[in-house]
Design a protein around this motif. Sequence first.
Motif, PDB file in Angstrom:
ATOM      1  N   HIS A  19       0.837  -1.203   0.000  1.00  0.00           N
ATOM      2  CA  HIS A  19       0.000   0.000   0.000  1.00  0.00           C
ATOM      3  C   HIS A  19       0.871   1.251   0.000  1.00  0.00           C
ATOM      4  O   HIS A  19       0.673   2.163  -0.802  1.00  0.00           O
ATOM      5  N   LEU A  49      -4.598  -2.379  -4.278  1.00  0.00           N
ATOM      6  CA  LEU A  49      -6.003  -2.032  -4.519  1.00  0.00           C
ATOM      7  C   LEU A  49      -6.460  -0.891  -3.616  1.00  0.00           C
ATOM      8  O   LEU A  49      -7.119   0.056  -4.068  1.00  0.00           O
ATOM      9  N   LYS A  50      -6.094  -0.948  -2.348  1.00  0.00           N
ATOM     10  CA  LYS A  50      -6.464   0.138  -1.426  1.00  0.00           C
ATOM     11  C   LYS A  50      -5.876   1.467  -1.876  1.00  0.00           C
ATOM     12  O   LYS A  50      -6.558   2.494  -1.865  1.00  0.00           O
ATOM     13  N   LEU A  52      -4.926   2.347  -4.917  1.00  0.00           N
ATOM     14  CA  LEU A  52      -5.596   2.780  -6.145  1.00  0.00           C
ATOM     15  C   LEU A  52      -6.946   3.405  -5.825  1.00  0.00           C
ATOM     16  O   LEU A  52      -7.286   4.478  -6.355  1.00  0.00           O
ATOM     17  N   ASN A  53      -7.720   2.754  -4.969  1.00  0.00           N
ATOM     18  CA  ASN A  53      -9.031   3.289  -4.588  1.00  0.00           C
ATOM     19  C   ASN A  53      -8.919   4.636  -3.904  1.00  0.00           C
ATOM     20  O   ASN A  53      -9.728   5.535  -4.143  1.00  0.00           O
ATOM     21  N   GLU A  54      -7.923   4.795  -3.041  1.00  0.00           N
ATOM     22  CA  GLU A  54      -7.719   6.079  -2.351  1.00  0.00           C
ATOM     23  C   GLU A  54      -7.397   7.200  -3.329  1.00  0.00           C
ATOM     24  O   GLU A  54      -7.644   8.368  -3.034  1.00  0.00           O
ATOM     25  N   HIS A  55      -6.849   6.859  -4.478  1.00  0.00           N
ATOM     26  CA  HIS A  55      -6.528   7.851  -5.503  1.00  0.00           C
ATOM     27  C   HIS A  55      -7.631   7.984  -6.551  1.00  0.00           C
ATOM     28  O   HIS A  55      -7.437   8.593  -7.597  1.00  0.00           O
ATOM     29  N   GLY A  56      -8.776   7.370  -6.268  1.00  0.00           N
ATOM     30  CA  GLY A  56      -9.917   7.507  -7.168  1.00  0.00           C
ATOM     31  C   GLY A  56      -9.843   6.630  -8.401  1.00  0.00           C
ATOM     32  O   GLY A  56     -10.564   6.867  -9.370  1.00  0.00           O
ATOM     33  N   ARG A  58     -10.235   2.901 -10.294  1.00  0.00           N
ATOM     34  CA  ARG A  58     -11.053   1.695 -10.163  1.00  0.00           C
ATOM     35  C   ARG A  58     -10.408   0.523 -10.890  1.00  0.00           C
ATOM     36  O   ARG A  58      -9.820   0.695 -11.951  1.00  0.00           O
ATOM     37  N   ASP A  62     -10.113   1.369 -14.610  1.00  0.00           N
ATOM     38  CA  ASP A  62      -8.993   2.272 -14.875  1.00  0.00           C
ATOM     39  C   ASP A  62      -7.655   1.541 -14.982  1.00  0.00           C
ATOM     40  O   ASP A  62      -6.804   1.926 -15.787  1.00  0.00           O
TER      41      ASP A  62
END
Length: 80
Positions: A19, A49-50, A52-56, A58, A62
């Motif tokens: 992460h 994955l976490k 990537l999600n925190e940076h908006g 998907r 994406d």
Amino acid sequence: MSFNTRDFINGGYEVKPAHDAMKNYLATSRKNLPTAIFAINDESAVGVLKALNEHGLRVPEDVSLTASMTWNWRRTASRR
């Protein structure tokens, strides 16, 4: 297929180091995001994955994300 060593990120085998490594990569490389990411195992993929999600971002819309070594060999290997 070309490979740039700058795009190789050593995030270890666990969620938090992966992460942290991915967050750092995204902070410095947002404009040149790869289309796919290969994680060494499931634990590191969760960390990626976490981040990537925190940076908006998907998955898979994406960025594609895949992992290898889906079983924890460190827990099953015998020590000598």
